[in-house]
Design an enzyme around this catalytic site. Structure first.
Site, PDB file in Angstrom:
ATOM      1  N   GLY A  90       0.870  -1.173   0.000  1.00 43.90           N
ATOM      2  CA  GLY A  90       0.000   0.000   0.000  1.00 43.90           C
ATOM      3  C   GLY A  90       0.907   1.224   0.000  1.00 43.90           C
ATOM      4  O   GLY A  90       1.869   1.296   0.785  1.00 43.90           O
ATOM      5  N   ALA A  91       0.611   2.174  -0.893  1.00 43.91           N
ATOM      6  CA  ALA A  91       1.561   3.261  -1.158  1.00 43.91           C
ATOM      7  C   ALA A  91       2.024   4.026   0.099  1.00 43.91           C
ATOM      8  O   ALA A  91       3.231   4.128   0.356  1.00 43.91           O
ATOM      9  CB  ALA A  91       0.961   4.205  -2.204  1.00 43.91           C
ATOM     10  N   ASP A 140      -1.609   4.734  -6.279  1.00 47.27           N
ATOM     11  CA  ASP A 140      -0.172   4.577  -6.015  1.00 47.27           C
ATOM     12  C   ASP A 140       0.643   5.752  -6.529  1.00 47.27           C
ATOM     13  O   ASP A 140       1.720   6.051  -6.013  1.00 47.27           O
ATOM     14  CB  ASP A 140       0.347   3.274  -6.622  1.00 47.27           C
ATOM     15  N   ASN A 145      -3.027   2.688 -10.089  1.00 47.50           N
ATOM     16  CA  ASN A 145      -3.480   1.929  -8.917  1.00 47.50           C
ATOM     17  C   ASN A 145      -3.484   0.456  -9.302  1.00 47.50           C
ATOM     18  O   ASN A 145      -3.175   0.093 -10.446  1.00 47.50           O
ATOM     19  CB  ASN A 145      -4.868   2.414  -8.461  1.00 47.50           C
ATOM     20  N   LYS A 146      -3.831  -0.387  -8.368  1.00 47.24           N
ATOM     21  CA  LYS A 146      -3.788  -1.840  -8.566  1.00 47.24           C
ATOM     22  C   LYS A 146      -4.422  -2.256  -9.889  1.00 47.24           C
ATOM     23  O   LYS A 146      -5.482  -1.746 -10.264  1.00 47.24           O
ATOM     24  CB  LYS A 146      -4.513  -2.509  -7.386  1.00 47.24           C
TER      25      LYS A 146
HETATM   26  O1  MRU Z   1       0.600  -4.035  -4.629  1.00 42.89           O
HETATM   27  P1  MRU Z   1      -0.022  -3.300  -3.478  1.00 42.89           P
HETATM   28  O2  MRU Z   1      -0.832  -4.170  -2.586  1.00 42.89           O
HETATM   29  O3  MRU Z   1       0.996  -2.475  -2.726  1.00 42.89           O
HETATM   30  O4  MRU Z   1      -1.020  -2.279  -4.169  1.00 42.89           O
HETATM   31  C1  MRU Z   1      -1.725  -1.370  -3.358  1.00 42.89           C
HETATM   32  C2  MRU Z   1      -2.714  -0.555  -4.086  1.00 42.89           C
HETATM   33  O5  MRU Z   1      -2.830  -0.601  -5.280  1.00 42.89           O
HETATM   34  C3  MRU Z   1      -3.518   0.416  -3.260  1.00 42.89           C
HETATM   35  O6  MRU Z   1      -4.771   0.629  -3.837  1.00 42.89           O
HETATM   36  C4  MRU Z   1      -2.776   1.766  -3.201  1.00 42.89           C
HETATM   37  O7  MRU Z   1      -1.455   1.581  -2.771  1.00 42.89           O
HETATM   38  C5  MRU Z   1      -3.455   2.739  -2.342  1.00 42.89           C
HETATM   39  S1  MRU Z   1      -3.136   2.476  -0.639  1.00 42.89           S
HETATM   40  C6  MRU Z   1      -3.929   3.630   0.289  1.00 42.89           C
END
Ligand code: MRU
Length: 357
Positions: free
Chosen positions: A59-60, A248, A258-259
């Protein structure tokens, strides 16, 4: 060590000053959730790098906070002198910056640690360490405050007796606490609003089912887990009226990484005439990038797609494409919920103005 479940505040990482000899970064190992709540203690730079790379912390915003503490861990390990510590800060930052490429919060937090170190350059390591650890604590505390403010800024968007689709995990586990997209839901829930969160499972690593469903259930929010390919039907049947995801990295024009799967959701929302919101703190904006075409997208190991939680679900050698993120163009984003308020419509000018305040 088993972490006690804290119903009110899930914190994915913290600094533990009592770990000998210098203190250490501790975190909830998110790869073990929801089955086990296990604490991982990081006492080396490499263990912090590995924790970020393998998504034990993810998570970012949480990645940024972990990296800030990782700098301290990395220096403690090397027993710096008053002469060597500034150079070691740079080396630790350089190494941590290679862990994951997409979430800009990682580079933002490391930039803050580097800049702070430059201001302290003429100080002894003893003095500098106190000040650098304070800076890491500040990064964590500011993130928590931004998340609370995002919740307040966006809670009015949650439809009474309606449904919200979310993707991946943009909750407490992805930040220092409370979350971004989920902060909006927590703030609405605390006001007594009734709604259902439709949680995308989020293949390949299942952050939605493993982490978001876990968090929301603990908070007492009505949660409905759906496979990623069910979102369109939830929209068509009128079950969900809005989509809110995290981010992200957001480019100057609002294009948002984002994801993987977020872009598809935004297209579906547009096709059903539903609003699509992104929730993110100002640390997730990268105004140096004109648009999303230049956001670096992490490519992950094919084995993540050939398996589901370590069980093989595809032939050994089938070619696999595994980008961890995609980019949603600004034109598909109704608004960006930040700690400074909701930016809508999403334009370069509106983003600049909002972030200047
Ligand atoms: O690969 P990850 O689990 O780090 O991906 C996280 C995401 O895509 C979240 O949606 C993003 O980091 C936002 S966290 C507030």
């Amino acid at each position: 060590m088993t972490v006690p479940r804290q119903l009110e505040a899930i914190r994915p990482l913290w600094w533990n000053p009592d770990i000998a000899p210098h203190g250490a970064l501790e975190l909830i190992d998110q790869t073990r959730l929801p089955g086990e709540t296990v604490c991982l203690t990081c006492t080396t730079l490499q263990s912090v790098w590995d924790a970020i790379k393998t998504l034990q912390v993810r998570g970012a915003p949480a990645i940024g906070v972990a990296a800030a503490y990782g700098v301290i861990v990395g220096l403690d390990e090397r027993s710096p002198t008053d002469e060597t510590w500034p150079d070691l800060v740079d080396k630790a930052c350089d190494h941590l910056a290679t862990s994951r490429p997409t979430a800009v919060n990682l580079f933002w937090a490391l930039g803050r640690m580097r800049n702070h170190a430059r201001r302290l350059a003429d100080q002894s390591w003893r003095q500098a360490r106190i000040a650098l650890l304070d800076e890491a604590h500040r990064i964590r505390d500011e993130d928590a405050a931004m998340c609370r403010a995002i919740g307040e800024a966006g809670q009015h968007l949650v439809p009474e007796n309606g449904g919200i689709i979310t993707h991946c995990n943009a909750g407490a586990l992805a930040t220092s606490e409370y979350g971004t997209a989920l902060a909006v839901m927590y703030a609405a829930h605390h006001r007594g609003r009734k709604f259902t969160a439709y949680v995308d499972e989020t293949r390949p690593l299942l952050q939605g089912s493993r982490l978001t469903a876990w968090e929301l259930q603990q908070a007492g929010i009505n949660t409905m887990l759906i496979c990623d390919n069910m979102a369109a039907v939830m929209m068509k049947e009128g079950k969900a009226q809005i989509v809110i995801t995290g981010a992200d990295r957001i480019a100057a024009n609002g294009d948002t990484a984002n994801k993987i799967g977020t872009y598809g959701l935004a297209v579906l929302a547009a096709a059903h005439d539903l609003p699509f919101y992104v929730a993110a703190p100002s640390s997730t904006f990268d105004l140096a990038l004109k648009d999303g075409s230049v956001i670096p997208i992490e490519q992950r190991d094919p084995s993540e797609v050939r398996t589901v939680m370590d069980r093989q679900t595809a032939p050994d050698d089938v070619p696999v494409c595994n980008p961890a993120f995609d980019v949603t163009p600004a034109r598909l984003i109704t608004g960006i919920i930040t700690e400074k308020g909701v930016i809508s419509p999403v334009t370069t000018q509106a983003i600049q103005t909002a972030l200047q305040d």
